[in-house]
Every structure is written in C-alpha cells, then in structure tokens.
Design an enzyme around this catalytic site. Sequence first.
Site, PDB file in Angstrom:
ATOM      1  N   SER A 185       0.795  -1.232   0.000  1.00 44.72           N
ATOM      2  CA  SER A 185       0.000   0.000   0.000  1.00 44.72           C
ATOM      3  C   SER A 185       0.824   1.277   0.000  1.00 44.72           C
ATOM      4  CB  SER A 185      -0.950  -0.013   1.192  1.00 44.72           C
ATOM      5  OG  SER A 185      -0.213   0.020   2.392  1.00 44.72           O
ATOM      6  N   HIS A 213      -5.939  -4.263  -1.241  1.00 42.38           N
ATOM      7  CA  HIS A 213      -5.805  -3.082  -2.113  1.00 42.38           C
ATOM      8  C   HIS A 213      -5.934  -3.476  -3.579  1.00 42.38           C
ATOM      9  CE1 HIS A 213      -4.935   0.248   0.593  1.00 42.38           C
ATOM     10  NE2 HIS A 213      -4.250  -0.593   1.334  1.00 42.38           N
ATOM     11  N   LYS A 244     -12.660  -1.441   1.723  1.00 42.78           N
ATOM     12  CA  LYS A 244     -11.950  -0.511   0.839  1.00 42.78           C
ATOM     13  C   LYS A 244     -12.786  -0.292  -0.431  1.00 42.78           C
ATOM     14  CE  LYS A 244      -7.405  -0.882   2.839  1.00 42.78           C
ATOM     15  NZ  LYS A 244      -6.900  -2.012   3.627  1.00 42.78           N
TER      16      LYS A 244
HETATM   17  C1  LIG Z   1      -6.648  -2.525   5.004  1.00 44.93           C
HETATM   18  C2  LIG Z   1      -5.950  -3.800   5.015  1.00 44.93           C
HETATM   19  C3  LIG Z   1      -6.300  -4.817   5.916  1.00 44.93           C
HETATM   20  C4  LIG Z   1      -7.334  -4.618   6.971  1.00 44.93           C
HETATM   21  O1  LIG Z   1      -8.612  -4.587   6.428  1.00 44.93           O
HETATM   22  P1  LIG Z   1      -9.869  -4.322   7.389  1.00 44.93           P
HETATM   23  O2  LIG Z   1     -10.983  -5.032   6.721  1.00 44.93           O
HETATM   24  O3  LIG Z   1     -10.017  -2.836   7.441  1.00 44.93           O
HETATM   25  O4  LIG Z   1      -9.529  -4.884   8.713  1.00 44.93           O
HETATM   26  C5  LIG Z   1      -5.645  -6.027   5.821  1.00 44.93           C
HETATM   27  N1  LIG Z   1      -4.675  -6.234   4.918  1.00 44.93           N
HETATM   28  C6  LIG Z   1      -4.292  -5.265   4.060  1.00 44.93           C
HETATM   29  C7  LIG Z   1      -3.206  -5.540   3.064  1.00 44.93           C
HETATM   30  C8  LIG Z   1      -4.905  -4.016   4.084  1.00 44.93           C
HETATM   31  O5  LIG Z   1      -4.517  -3.067   3.246  1.00 44.93           O
END
Ligand SMILES: *Cc1c(COP(=O)(O)O)cnc(C)c1O
Length: 408
Positions: A185, A213, A244
């Site tokens: 990210s 992502h 997301k």
């Molecule tokens: C945002 C993210 C998470 C966490 O996701 P949530 O559903 O908000 O707990 C896990 N792994 C990665 C790679 C992320 O970018």
Amino acid sequence: MKMTNFIKNIFQNLEKIKEAGTWKDERVLEGRQGTTITVQGKKVLNFCANNYLGLANHPKVIDAAKKAIDEWGYGMSSVRFICGTQDIHIELEKRISNFLGMQDSILYVACFDANGGVFEPLLGKDDAIVTASLNHASIIDGIRLCKAKRYIYAHDDLNNLEDNLKKARVDGAKNILVATDGVFSMDGDIAKIDEILNLTKSYDGILMVDDSHATGFVGANGRGTPEFCGVHGKVDIISSTLGKALGGANGGFISAKREVTSILRQKSRPYLFSNTVAPVVAATSISVLDILESKNSPLEQLTKNTERFRAGIQKTGLIIKEGSHPIVPVMLYNARLANVFAERLLDLGVYVIGFSFPVVPEHQARIRVQISAAHSSVEIDKAVQSFEKVASDLGILGKSKDFLVNWK
Ligand SMILES: *Cc1c(COP(=O)(O)O)cnc(C)c1O
C-alpha cells in the site's frame, strides 16, 4: 506498579511518539466520505481514501442498504454458529467465491480478523510460513498467533524467496505456506503473483495472498492481483476486505478450497468468538458485487482517472513511482518536505497525507495520492495543478532526488 507511575509511564511514551514525529492526528470529517469532504469547516478534495471505485456513497449502494435494513433488520446479536447466519451471509460468501474464481469463502468482521484467524487453524509447529517483509500488520499478527516457524523474504526478491523456501525444506517443514500482500500500500506495487505461485508450487507449498488493495479493481475485470498476473482462481488462499473498494463499510473474508474454509469455520477464533457481519453490510455487499459484475462497473472510470493523474503529475516534473495502481506515491524523499507539501496542498483545498520513516524507509518520504472512480476530471486536474503550484512555490520543480533529500 502504582497507578500514578503507570499513567506517568504512558505519558512518557506518548511524548516519545510526538518527539519521533510519528504522532497521528485524526481529522474530523463533517458529513460523508466522498471526493469532496468538509474538514474543519473547509471543503477540500479528498485524495487519501481507499474508496477506489467510488462506491462508499454510490446512490445504488445507499439505496440497497436502506432496503436491507427494512428486510433484514439492524443487528444479529450472535456469532454465526449460534443464531447469526442469514441467507444473505451464505449468498455473499457464494458471490465472493464466484467473483474470485474460488471454491468457498468465509466472512469475518474485518480483514484484520481474517488474517488474524487464518494461520493458526491451518498450520502447526512442524510447518513453516514464508512471509513478505512488507506484509500488512494483520498478517504479521496472524503469524504470531500461529506456532509455525517463520521465514521472512526481502521485498520483491524472488531469489530470496527461493532461498527461504529451500531453508524451510531443509529445516524439515511439513507444510509450507507463502504469504504476501497482493499490492503493497505504500508504493502501489503489485506482487508478481504468477512467479511467486510457480516458485511456491515448485517447493510444494501453498500460496496466500492478501488482496485488500486490489479486490474489485485490479486486473481486467477487477478480480484482483491473481487476474492481473494471469493466475485467476489459482492462488490457494485469498484474504481481502469489504472496507476498501467494495463499498468501504467493513468486513473481510478468506476464499479458498472448501476444506480450508470448513476448518476455519470450526476453529478460527475471530470467526467463532466474534459477532456476525451486520446484515446490512452483507446484503449491501451483494449489491456492490452486482454493480461490479454489470456493464456499469466503475472500473473503467477508475483506470481512466488513474491514467489522467499519473500522466498529469509526470508532466509537472515531480517524481512518482511508476505503475498502474490508483495508489500514486509522489516522491519527496524528505520527511519535513513531505509534511510541508501536504499542509500547503490542504491550504489549496487538496487533502492528501505525507508518509515518512518509519512507515516508509528513511529518505523515501512521499505523499501518497489515491485516485477514485468518483473523482471528476476537473478534480483530478485541480489536484495536479495544486501539486505543481506547491512544488513551484517551494522551488523543487524538476529537482533531483539528491536535491530533495537535502532540502531545508
Ligand atoms: C486494510 C488492510 C487490511 C485490513 O482490512 P480491514 O478489513 O479494514 O480490517 C488487511 N490487509 C491489508 C493488506 C490491508 O490493506
């Protein structure tokens, strides 16, 4: 320890965080998430949300959520195995599996929980996990909760991955699982899932990819990094988030062969001992998948917007990390410069965040821009122009990395 000392210690730790420059303030949005947000009474353009497909407040999504509340109610007040499973939970699991070309899926209340609960039921002390060095905190924590031996390979270094796979075999590992983020990210770089998969298979291992992502918007049909890399449906385990691109509420899942999801349903602690995903989220996520699988998917718009921003910012002479992902790191290399730059952009009405050490390596400070399908061309052009103006005002347009590192 006495209470006063306990609190004093915490106070000192807080001061240390501030001194290190890693203190996080939370800006309060007045109203909804969107491409325009109101922060401290001021309307600004938002270029730092994970709302890649613009579905967080898409009219169809809001409409589906309202209907879902009426039909399915508000809360379940139960874990799945007592009285917390409705047909929409099962349907959503099926739809996710179908979308990703996987056999089955299991919902969690967050991807953090999915990653926290996936390793321990699958692997024991005679097994090995080979994990990418920049993996998300939730993968790191999940691995900590599992007794398998841990091997870490250097970022994007397949030779080093192979060295670690060899080592795990030499050490006598029974099962080997390789775990990687699909997209990292901070850089928006996409892991070479096809090559990682081949290598993993040549050591008789299984591959787990966290596609948080990527799900919904990476790959020609938004199926994520496996599709992008030509191995759709071939990765053994995929974890991802609903929080997301897929509407952005919350919720996560693991997709895999049915035996894998079945053992997770029996043994994965964040699934067993935590409440059901809210019915409104489950039902609305189905409508999100409806949109993604329709002719009106916002994916094409996201691609266009990303290309427009990347081309525009490159023309200004600012340095970006190359790629195709809607995460666009504008490289400033200098922590103070990144902060000053982000503040000046906010003055011009563009909200972005500067990242510096220890979130990224030293002398790799940057502003991370995140493009959404919901941005208009006018908004994207305004962001580019604002970047150009701030860079020009600060006298750094067209300057080299060395110049930026030494900027004062
Ligand atoms: C945002 C993210 C998470 C966490 O996701 P949530 O559903 O908000 O707990 C896990 N792994 C990665 C790679 C992320 O970018």
